[in-house]
Scaffold this active site. Structure first.
Site, PDB file in Angstrom:
ATOM      1  N   ASP A 147      39.982  37.263  38.179  1.00 35.86           N
ATOM      2  CA  ASP A 147      39.767  38.709  38.318  1.00 35.86           C
ATOM      3  C   ASP A 147      40.577  39.164  39.522  1.00 35.86           C
ATOM      4  O   ASP A 147      40.411  38.626  40.631  1.00 35.86           O
ATOM      5  CB  ASP A 147      38.281  39.015  38.564  1.00 35.86           C
ATOM      6  CG  ASP A 147      37.456  38.885  37.295  1.00 35.86           C
ATOM      7  OD1 ASP A 147      38.012  39.102  36.203  1.00 35.86           O
ATOM      8  OD2 ASP A 147      36.258  38.563  37.382  1.00 35.86           O
ATOM      9  N   ASP A 199      32.736  44.001  27.307  1.00 33.25           N
ATOM     10  CA  ASP A 199      31.727  43.841  28.359  1.00 33.25           C
ATOM     11  C   ASP A 199      30.417  44.361  27.794  1.00 33.25           C
ATOM     12  O   ASP A 199      30.258  45.566  27.574  1.00 33.25           O
ATOM     13  CB  ASP A 199      32.130  44.630  29.617  1.00 33.25           C
ATOM     14  CG  ASP A 199      33.308  43.999  30.335  1.00 33.25           C
ATOM     15  OD1 ASP A 199      33.348  42.761  30.393  1.00 33.25           O
ATOM     16  OD2 ASP A 199      34.178  44.731  30.832  1.00 33.25           O
TER      17      ASP A 199
END
Length: 256
Positions: free
Chosen positions: A11, A130
């Site tokens: 990330d 997500d």
């Protein structure tokens, strides 16, 4: 025999690798280029690079950083974050990515999946999801965008099926409830999606031990497991994880 894949996720925020829990309280953990090179050396099967703030900030992918990472790894490399146009997909692939992950932008413009798959092939287009538990949805799960900040109102199972019908060749399924907790993947969620779509499903969110990976790759029917915290912390290595999975009777790729 079909072999399960281990995928490391980086990330990235402001050019640095970062890690949080449930997308909160992110801390800087290093240089993504150096980290990518190290995981490649360890024998990871694939690498995923997510620019976690690009969509929220309304900008495109950081091509120079993507190119630097791509120059260090000779395995499938997927990039997500801020990819909102066909031109963004093209420039990301030209920078060295094999695949692009479309998440927030796919929800806003589903046609991007179809066009991307038509021009670059289904194998290049990954649907990033997500997902969090939502008892008001038929499947029990809802879909969010912008790093979990916005609820889309979409049912997770419905959106997964639609994404595949539009042309996505793979799904990265991230459980927001489990993200960064290292308490194990959401097996129920992963199994539900994997049993209802015809493309590989990559489980994401919650991997903390090799046993967690074993569980999601068998009971959860995932084709691959995405990991971050458990290797970023130095607690586990890729060869060590593969060895444990092999001992558990799971076919993994050896990097001889």
């Amino acid at each position: 025999m079909y072999k399960k894949r281990i995928i490391v996720c980086l990330d990235v925020k402001d050019g640095r690798t970062t890690k949080g829990v449930k997308f909160q309280n992110n801390i800087d953990i290093g240089d993504p280029v150096e980290m990518a090179a190290e995981y490649y050396r360890q024998g990871v099967d694939e690498l995923v690079f997510y620019d976690i703030i690009a969509s929220a900030r309304g900008r495109g992918p950081i091509l120079d950083l993507i190119a630097k990472v791509a120059s260090q790894v000779f395995i499938p490399f997927c990039v997500g974050g801020g990819i909102g146009t066909i031109e963004d997909i093209r420039s990301t692939i030209l920078a060295g990515a094999e695949k692009v992950s479309l998440n927030s932008q796919a929800v806003k413009n589903p046609e991007l999946i179809t066009e991307g798959a038509r021009i670059f092939g289904n194998q290049c287009i990954v649907l990033g999801m997500d997902v969090r538990k939502d008892p008001t949805k038929p499947s029990g799960y809802g879909t969010t965008i912008h790093g979990g900040r916005i609820d889309t109102g979409l049912d997770a199972l419905e959106w997964a099926k639609k994404g595949v019908s539009l042309g996505a060749g793979e799904i990265v399924l991230n459980s927001m409830d489990a993200d960064g907790t290292k308490n194990g993947y959401d097996i129920e969620l992963t199994k539900m999606i994997a049993e209802n779509v015809s493309v590989p499903v990559i489980a994401s969110g919650g991997g903390g031990t090799p046993q967690h990976l074993a569980d999601v790759l068998t009971e959860g029917k995932a084709d691959a497991a995405l990991i971050a915290s458990m290797v970023h912390s130095g607690q586990y290595t890729i060869p060590g994880i593969k060895q444990e999975l092999y001992k558990a009777g799971i076919a993994v790729r050896n990097n001889d």
